[in-house]
Scaffold this active site. Structure first.
Site, PDB file in Angstrom:
ATOM      1  N   ASP A   3     -11.145   2.629   3.645  1.00 19.70           N
ATOM      2  CA  ASP A   3     -11.401   1.185   3.533  1.00 19.70           C
ATOM      3  C   ASP A   3     -12.888   0.905   3.295  1.00 19.70           C
ATOM      4  O   ASP A   3     -13.260  -0.193   2.894  1.00 19.70           O
ATOM      5  CB  ASP A   3     -10.988   0.470   4.832  1.00 19.70           C
ATOM      6  CG  ASP A   3      -9.670  -0.278   4.696  1.00 19.70           C
ATOM      7  OD1 ASP A   3      -9.319  -0.662   3.573  1.00 19.70           O
ATOM      8  OD2 ASP A   3      -9.005  -0.468   5.732  1.00 19.70           O
ATOM      9  N   GLN A   9      -4.967  -1.686   9.467  1.00 22.15           N
ATOM     10  CA  GLN A   9      -4.852  -2.998   8.833  1.00 22.15           C
ATOM     11  C   GLN A   9      -5.435  -4.076   9.747  1.00 22.15           C
ATOM     12  O   GLN A   9      -5.129  -4.139  10.938  1.00 22.15           O
ATOM     13  CB  GLN A   9      -3.373  -3.291   8.511  1.00 22.15           C
ATOM     14  CG  GLN A   9      -3.144  -4.551   7.701  1.00 22.15           C
ATOM     15  CD  GLN A   9      -3.732  -4.507   6.283  1.00 22.15           C
ATOM     16  OE1 GLN A   9      -3.856  -3.441   5.683  1.00 22.15           O
ATOM     17  NE2 GLN A   9      -4.115  -5.658   5.766  1.00 22.15           N
ATOM     18  N   LYS A  51       0.844  -1.208   0.000  1.00 17.90           N
ATOM     19  CA  LYS A  51       0.000   0.000   0.000  1.00 17.90           C
ATOM     20  C   LYS A  51       0.874   1.251   0.000  1.00 17.90           C
ATOM     21  O   LYS A  51       0.614   2.213  -0.716  1.00 17.90           O
ATOM     22  CB  LYS A  51      -0.961  -0.018   1.203  1.00 17.90           C
ATOM     23  CG  LYS A  51      -2.086  -1.032   1.042  1.00 17.90           C
ATOM     24  CD  LYS A  51      -2.929  -1.232   2.296  1.00 17.90           C
ATOM     25  CE  LYS A  51      -3.913  -2.386   2.073  1.00 17.90           C
ATOM     26  NZ  LYS A  51      -4.748  -2.673   3.245  1.00 17.90           N
TER      27      LYS A  51
HETATM   28  N1  GUN Z   1      -7.113  -7.055   5.881  1.00 12.12           N
HETATM   29  C1  GUN Z   1      -7.420  -7.767   4.763  1.00 12.12           C
HETATM   30  N2  GUN Z   1      -7.910  -6.955   3.810  1.00 12.12           N
HETATM   31  C2  GUN Z   1      -7.941  -5.713   4.321  1.00 12.12           C
HETATM   32  C3  GUN Z   1      -8.334  -4.456   3.797  1.00 12.12           C
HETATM   33  O1  GUN Z   1      -8.816  -4.310   2.660  1.00 12.12           O
HETATM   34  N3  GUN Z   1      -8.182  -3.398   4.651  1.00 12.12           N
HETATM   35  C4  GUN Z   1      -7.694  -3.534   5.902  1.00 12.12           C
HETATM   36  N4  GUN Z   1      -7.606  -2.433   6.647  1.00 12.12           N
HETATM   37  N5  GUN Z   1      -7.316  -4.684   6.419  1.00 12.12           N
HETATM   38  C5  GUN Z   1      -7.436  -5.769   5.624  1.00 12.12           C
END
Ligand code: GUN
Length: 293
Positions: A119, A96, A52
């Site tokens: 998100d 996350q 990211k």
């Molecule tokens: N864990 C797995 N996929 C995601 C996501 O799209 N966003 C976040 N914040 N955590 C995750």
């Protein structure tokens, strides 16, 4: 059969984003800023967050990574969320997942200002998404919509089977595929661990979106000839031939299913890169205050 190249589509979209950011900055506007909170050292989460941050660089965004150890308290984490809510330079941020068990993920998600929730996990964004209002849409389902669009895959009137009912993928995916628009207008069935006749449901599907986290679950005898197969699975399975000691395995038995279907997304290189790309799109929207002032 057409192989869906998520990596290529994601790169093309990230280039468009980078161009738009360059234009914004050239006009004296603010560079979009994404912050990410990472708790602990889970291998998968480390990789996602690293990718990211890399994607932010490719798009010309500012990024900030905030790390905590596994033993961070819920209170400390909530206080960091509050700081980011109030930081005018941060346009959007993510926490996350998964979080350690002593922390309530739901409490943390609800503490995030929905206007910065890139998100799309906050109940306000989830609710707005489900009734078709402008909002941050969670990244994986949105990435899948972008892939369907890019490849001009017909969805109207089609039978779509979503395997899995997670809050992050299955539920929003089902909602989005039934929206009155393209990509959407599908007749959607959601199958999960308590569905008795998954094979029969899948055999009727024009589009299967597999998000169960069970390697190789979708086998060729479950797939109607010509179906579209989207594989969301990214399970790490031990593999001594790899330097890392593991490989990513999708939910679809790719080798045998590929020859039966019209389109298929591989793992890796299918949905994964699009997920990060959708987060970048949401961050650009946050920078532009596209959905909320
Ligand atoms: N864990 C797995 N996929 C995601 C996501 O799209 N966003 C976040 N914040 N955590 C995750």
């Amino acid at each position: 059969m057409t192989l869906i190249d998520g990596k290529a589509v994601a790169n093309a979209i990230k280039e468009e984003i980078a161009q738009e950011v360059a234009d914004i900055v050239a006009r004296g506007g603010k560079r979009p800023h994404l912050a990410a909170i990472l708790v602990g050292h889970d291998g998968g989460s480390e990789t996602y967050v690293k990718n990211k941050v890399l994607a932010c660089e490719q798009c010309g965004f500012t990024s900030t990574l905030i790390r905590f150890e596994d033993d961070v308290t819920e209170e400390e984490l909530l206080s960091q969320v509050e700081k980011l809510n109030n930081d005018d330079d941060v346009d959007g941020f993510i926490v996350q997942l998964p979080l350690p068990r002593h922390i309530s993920e739901q409490k943390v998600i609800e503490a995030i200002d929905y206007k910065k929730d890139v998100d799309g996990f906050h109940p306000i964004n989830v609710g707005r998404m489900s009734i078709g209002l402008p909002c941050y849409i969670s990244a994986t389902p949105n990435g899948i919509l972008q892939l369907l669009k890019y490849y001009n895959i017909e969805t109207s009137g089609k039978k779509c089977v979503v395997l899995g009912r997670s809050n992050i993928v299955g539920k929003p995916m089902a909602q989005l595929m039934m929206q009155k628009r393209y990509p959407g207008d599908s007749t959607v069935t959601v199958c999960h661990s308590h569905t008795p006749n998954i094979k029969e449901e899948c055999l009727q599907a024009d589009i299967i979106i597999a998000a169960l986290g069970q390697p190789g679950f979708v086998t060729a005898d479950m797939v109607k000839p010509g179906a579209v197969i989207i594989d969301v699975g990214t399970t790490r399975v031990p593999d001594s031939t790899r330097k890392s000691g593991f490989r990513l395995s999708g939910d679809v038995d790719f080798e045998n299913v590929a020859e039966k279907c019209s389109y298929i997304s591989p793992v890796p290189g299918g949905v994964g890169p699009m997920t990060i790309c959708s987060l970048m799109k949401n961050t650009l929207s946050a920078g532009k205050k596209e959905f909320y002032k």
